[in-house]
Every structure is written in structure tokens, then in C-alpha cells.
Design a protein around this motif. Sequence first.
Motif, PDB file in Angstrom:
ATOM      1  N   PRO A 251      -9.965   8.544  11.774  1.00  0.00           N
ATOM      2  CA  PRO A 251      -8.726   7.799  12.023  1.00  0.00           C
ATOM      3  C   PRO A 251      -8.075   7.262  10.751  1.00  0.00           C
ATOM      4  CG  PRO A 251     -10.397   7.195  13.636  1.00  0.00           C
ATOM      5  CD  PRO A 251     -11.080   8.065  12.616  1.00  0.00           C
ATOM      6  N   SER A 252      -8.889   6.853   9.782  1.00  0.00           N
ATOM      7  CA  SER A 252      -8.331   6.359   8.517  1.00  0.00           C
ATOM      8  C   SER A 252      -7.605   7.478   7.772  1.00  0.00           C
ATOM      9  CB  SER A 252      -9.452   5.786   7.637  1.00  0.00           C
ATOM     10  OG  SER A 252     -10.111   4.717   8.281  1.00  0.00           O
ATOM     11  N   ILE A 253      -8.213   8.663   7.754  1.00  0.00           N
ATOM     12  CA  ILE A 253      -7.568   9.811   7.114  1.00  0.00           C
ATOM     13  C   ILE A 253      -6.280  10.162   7.843  1.00  0.00           C
ATOM     14  CG2 ILE A 253      -7.821  12.242   6.491  1.00  0.00           C
ATOM     15  CD1 ILE A 253     -10.831  11.805   6.323  1.00  0.00           C
ATOM     16  N   ALA A 254      -6.320  10.080   9.178  1.00  0.00           N
ATOM     17  CA  ALA A 254      -5.143  10.428   9.985  1.00  0.00           C
ATOM     18  C   ALA A 254      -3.979   9.489   9.690  1.00  0.00           C
ATOM     19  CB  ALA A 254      -5.510  10.386  11.466  1.00  0.00           C
ATOM     20  N   ILE A 255      -4.249   8.185   9.665  1.00  0.00           N
ATOM     21  CA  ILE A 255      -3.188   7.207   9.392  1.00  0.00           C
ATOM     22  C   ILE A 255      -2.631   7.411   7.978  1.00  0.00           C
ATOM     23  CG2 ILE A 255      -2.675   4.756   9.106  1.00  0.00           C
ATOM     24  CD1 ILE A 255      -4.813   4.195  11.243  1.00  0.00           C
ATOM     25  N   ALA A 256      -3.532   7.603   7.020  1.00  0.00           N
ATOM     26  CA  ALA A 256      -3.101   7.795   5.632  1.00  0.00           C
ATOM     27  C   ALA A 256      -2.288   9.079   5.482  1.00  0.00           C
ATOM     28  CB  ALA A 256      -4.319   7.827   4.714  1.00  0.00           C
ATOM     29  N   THR A 257      -2.672  10.115   6.211  1.00  0.00           N
ATOM     30  CA  THR A 257      -1.940  11.384   6.143  1.00  0.00           C
ATOM     31  C   THR A 257      -0.531  11.219   6.702  1.00  0.00           C
ATOM     32  OG1 THR A 257      -3.972  12.682   6.340  1.00  0.00           O
ATOM     33  CG2 THR A 257      -1.912  13.798   6.887  1.00  0.00           C
ATOM     34  N   TYR A 258      -0.420  10.514   7.832  1.00  0.00           N
ATOM     35  CA  TYR A 258       0.914  10.286   8.403  1.00  0.00           C
ATOM     36  C   TYR A 258       1.786   9.503   7.425  1.00  0.00           C
ATOM     37  CZ  TYR A 258       4.692   8.797  11.424  1.00  0.00           C
ATOM     38  OH  TYR A 258       5.945   8.570  11.944  1.00  0.00           O
ATOM     39  N   LEU A 259       1.220   8.482   6.798  1.00  0.00           N
ATOM     40  CA  LEU A 259       1.972   7.725   5.803  1.00  0.00           C
ATOM     41  C   LEU A 259       2.304   8.594   4.595  1.00  0.00           C
ATOM     42  CD1 LEU A 259       0.080   4.302   5.955  1.00  0.00           C
ATOM     43  CD2 LEU A 259       2.330   4.855   6.903  1.00  0.00           C
ATOM     44  N   GLY A 260       1.394   9.537   4.274  1.00  0.00           N
ATOM     45  CA  GLY A 260       1.675  10.470   3.191  1.00  0.00           C
ATOM     46  C   GLY A 260       2.846  11.385   3.514  1.00  0.00           C
ATOM     47  N   LEU A 261       3.007  11.735   4.782  1.00  0.00           N
ATOM     48  CA  LEU A 261       4.130  12.577   5.203  1.00  0.00           C
ATOM     49  C   LEU A 261       5.446  11.810   5.187  1.00  0.00           C
ATOM     50  CD1 LEU A 261       2.536  14.376   8.291  1.00  0.00           C
ATOM     51  CD2 LEU A 261       3.011  15.402   6.067  1.00  0.00           C
ATOM     52  N   THR A 262       5.409  10.516   5.485  1.00  0.00           N
ATOM     53  CA  THR A 262       6.641   9.734   5.644  1.00  0.00           C
ATOM     54  C   THR A 262       7.036   8.988   4.374  1.00  0.00           C
ATOM     55  OG1 THR A 262       5.271   7.997   6.660  1.00  0.00           O
ATOM     56  CG2 THR A 262       6.440   9.499   8.142  1.00  0.00           C
ATOM     57  N   ILE A 263       6.157   8.113   3.886  1.00  0.00           N
ATOM     58  CA  ILE A 263       6.506   7.325   2.704  1.00  0.00           C
ATOM     59  C   ILE A 263       5.874   7.857   1.432  1.00  0.00           C
ATOM     60  CG2 ILE A 263       6.763   5.268   4.134  1.00  0.00           C
ATOM     61  CD1 ILE A 263       4.124   4.247   2.937  1.00  0.00           C
ATOM     62  N   GLY A 264       4.914   8.783   1.570  1.00  0.00           N
ATOM     63  CA  GLY A 264       4.215   9.320   0.403  1.00  0.00           C
ATOM     64  C   GLY A 264       5.131   9.900  -0.652  1.00  0.00           C
ATOM     65  N   PRO A 265       6.103  10.776  -0.275  1.00  0.00           N
ATOM     66  CA  PRO A 265       6.983  11.361  -1.301  1.00  0.00           C
ATOM     67  C   PRO A 265       7.773  10.323  -2.088  1.00  0.00           C
ATOM     68  CG  PRO A 265       7.125  12.588   0.761  1.00  0.00           C
ATOM     69  CD  PRO A 265       6.317  11.371   1.048  1.00  0.00           C
ATOM     70  N   PHE A 266       8.241   9.254  -1.434  1.00  0.00           N
ATOM     71  CA  PHE A 266       8.996   8.210  -2.139  1.00  0.00           C
ATOM     72  C   PHE A 266       8.075   7.461  -3.114  1.00  0.00           C
ATOM     73  CE2 PHE A 266      10.761   8.712   2.148  1.00  0.00           C
ATOM     74  CZ  PHE A 266      12.044   9.131   1.825  1.00  0.00           C
ATOM     75  N   PHE A 267       6.856   7.169  -2.660  1.00  0.00           N
ATOM     76  CA  PHE A 267       5.926   6.425  -3.502  1.00  0.00           C
ATOM     77  C   PHE A 267       5.507   7.253  -4.709  1.00  0.00           C
ATOM     78  CE2 PHE A 267       1.690   5.146  -4.829  1.00  0.00           C
ATOM     79  CZ  PHE A 267       1.826   3.769  -4.946  1.00  0.00           C
ATOM     80  N   THR A 268       5.157   8.523  -4.482  1.00  0.00           N
ATOM     81  CA  THR A 268       4.683   9.352  -5.593  1.00  0.00           C
ATOM     82  C   THR A 268       5.795   9.644  -6.596  1.00  0.00           C
ATOM     83  OG1 THR A 268       5.040  11.326  -4.210  1.00  0.00           O
ATOM     84  CG2 THR A 268       2.822  10.424  -4.284  1.00  0.00           C
ATOM     85  N   ARG A 269       7.043   9.834  -6.111  1.00  0.00           N
ATOM     86  CA  ARG A 269       8.147  10.050  -7.044  1.00  0.00           C
ATOM     87  C   ARG A 269       8.383   8.816  -7.914  1.00  0.00           C
ATOM     88  NH1 ARG A 269      10.798  13.102  -2.851  1.00  0.00           N
ATOM     89  NH2 ARG A 269      11.804  11.202  -2.089  1.00  0.00           N
ATOM     90  N   TRP A 270       8.275   7.637  -7.287  1.00  0.00           N
ATOM     91  CA  TRP A 270       8.433   6.388  -8.046  1.00  0.00           C
ATOM     92  C   TRP A 270       7.339   6.246  -9.095  1.00  0.00           C
ATOM     93  CZ3 TRP A 270       4.793   2.348  -7.652  1.00  0.00           C
ATOM     94  CH2 TRP A 270       5.094   1.213  -8.424  1.00  0.00           C
ATOM     95  N   TYR A 271       6.105   6.541  -8.695  1.00  0.00           N
ATOM     96  CA  TYR A 271       4.966   6.379  -9.607  1.00  0.00           C
ATOM     97  C   TYR A 271       5.053   7.379 -10.762  1.00  0.00           C
ATOM     98  CZ  TYR A 271       0.176   6.073 -11.324  1.00  0.00           C
ATOM     99  OH  TYR A 271      -0.923   5.916 -12.132  1.00  0.00           O
ATOM    100  N   LEU A 272       5.355   8.651 -10.425  1.00  0.00           N
ATOM    101  CA  LEU A 272       5.406   9.679 -11.466  1.00  0.00           C
ATOM    102  C   LEU A 272       6.570   9.465 -12.424  1.00  0.00           C
ATOM    103  CD1 LEU A 272       4.558  12.842  -9.339  1.00  0.00           C
ATOM    104  CD2 LEU A 272       3.077  11.711 -11.005  1.00  0.00           C
ATOM    105  N   SER A 273       7.631   8.818 -11.942  1.00  0.00           N
ATOM    106  CA  SER A 273       8.788   8.555 -12.815  1.00  0.00           C
ATOM    107  C   SER A 273       8.465   7.556 -13.922  1.00  0.00           C
ATOM    108  CB  SER A 273       9.971   8.031 -11.988  1.00  0.00           C
ATOM    109  OG  SER A 273       9.662   6.746 -11.459  1.00  0.00           O
ATOM    110  N   MET A 274       7.404   6.769 -13.730  1.00  0.00           N
ATOM    111  CA  MET A 274       7.009   5.794 -14.737  1.00  0.00           C
ATOM    112  C   MET A 274       6.085   6.382 -15.803  1.00  0.00           C
ATOM    113  SD  MET A 274       6.452   2.258 -12.563  1.00  0.00           S
ATOM    114  CE  MET A 274       4.925   2.863 -11.838  1.00  0.00           C
ATOM    115  N   LEU A 275       5.580   7.588 -15.572  1.00  0.00           N
ATOM    116  CA  LEU A 275       4.653   8.199 -16.539  1.00  0.00           C
ATOM    117  C   LEU A 275       5.411   8.859 -17.675  1.00  0.00           C
ATOM    118  CD1 LEU A 275       2.100   9.807 -14.036  1.00  0.00           C
ATOM    119  CD2 LEU A 275       1.956   7.603 -15.221  1.00  0.00           C
TER     120      LEU A 275
END
Length: 275
Positions: A251-275
Motif C-alpha cells: 500500500p505504501s508503494i501504491a500511494i507513492a506511485t499514485y503521487l508520482g504520477l500526479t505531483i511527481g513530475p512537478f516536484f522532480t522538475r523543480w528539484y532538477l532545475s536547482m542542480l
Amino acid sequence: MHIELAFKIYQAVLLFIFGTIFGSFINCQAYRIVHQEKWWTGRSHCATCNHPLNGLDLIPILSYLFLHGKCRYCGEKISPRYMLTELWMGIAFVGLFLSNSNTNMELLRDLGLTCVLLGISLVDWETMEIPDGYILFGIFWWLLTNTGKLGIEWWAMDRKGGMRAASVYILKTMGKSFLAAIAIAGIILLLSLVMDRILGKESMGGGDIKMLFMTTLYLGIWNGLFALILSCVIGLLFIAFCKQKKIPFGPSIAIATYLGLTIGPFFTRWYLSML
């Protein structure tokens, strides 16, 4: 502009309804798997009196509310899990629709994965095991939807002479996702083997590792890493909230995966833009 907004609301409502229907189906399927019943045949029945249910008893959310959470035939209480699962799936489908900025085929792909994640979560929570059937279907669905996307690109780009470029792009994307899945699942497998030797007991089930492989196919490397870290955090919260030393990780993987599908791209783009 008003017409466009109205059409988007109409699509969201339809997806919510379909989400509740699939939530009801996955709920029934998971119950039968847990209780070792055939999930592909036979009528739905009350878990207490085994009386077959008719159409009025199977309307997602509404049947539970109209019957006041009780079986029509024996009067026993029905677990609110069924209604909450249906409601969650309706909301989850709408969430994917609103956060999706890609093609309809990719939305269809993610909707199918969400159904798989729900089934895994329900079964794993009850049995501490992840059925291989869900993993295999998740991999098959990934291949099928990517093949469908490839076919659409071929049809759209053929007259423009860009068919080869579209094919190369999609196949490269699939290849990168496959390599990312192998990398993340392989690293977790290696770490679990080391922890098994240190602790003298199994630290992570094989089903969890196979699930991480399957979900990373959909997420890719960066969203996959985001979901992996997030799943560990969610798992710790589950342990603290449930006050148990051992809980299913699915269930933890499932919830994290769903969040990865929805908010994951916004979060990773923000994080990678700082590198």
C-alpha cells in the motif's frame, strides 16, 4: 471558453463514475482473491449470509448510503471500506485527469495502473502477499498502452514523414523506463539481501521488489526515485499510526506511485532545475 470548461467538467464527472465502478470491481476481485474464490466468475454475494446481490445492491457508493451500510437480506453491517474504496477511486481517476498534460493514451495507461495499485493494496493488506497476477497485468498494460501510443503516432506522423522519428522517440522512452525499472528493483534487491544477512530474517518481500519494478516502468527513473523515497516515508507513517512492527509495504508503494504520477513530475522538475 465556457464550452471548453463545461466539457472538461463533463469528462471529470464521467471519469469519477467510471472510477467508482472500477473501484467496486477491484474490491470484489480482491475479496475473492483473499478468500480463495474464483474472481472471474459467479455473482457477488453478502460476505455474511452469502445471499446473491442484485443490481440495486451493487450501485457504487449509492447502494451503501441507501441501505445505511447494512445488508438488505440479513441486516448485518457492511464494512465502510467498500464505499470508501469506490469514492477514492472516483477521486483518483479525476486527479489523474486534472494532472495529466500528455496524451489520452498516457491517461488510459495511468488509469489502468491505478486499478492495479488498488488491487495490490487491498490483497497485500489482508494477506501480506502481492499476487503475481497483478504484477504481470501491470507489465502487460504498460506494453499494451505504449504499443497503442506507438500506433497512434505512426498514423498521425505517416503523412508528414515523421513516423520514424516518432517510433525512435517512443522506443527510446520505453527502453529508458525498462532500464530504470531494472536499476531501482536491482538496487533494492541487493540492499534487501544485505539486510537479510545482517538481521537474520527477511527484510523485504519479493513481491514488493517486483512491484517496484512494475511501477518504475510507468514512472521512469526520476519519478521512480521520488516514489521510492516517498514510499519509505509513508511506510514509516503507517507503522507509527497502526502501532505495529510489521505492515505490508505494497500500500505504501501504491500511494507513492499514485503521487508520482500526479505531483511527481512537478516536484522532480523543480528539484532538477536547482542542480
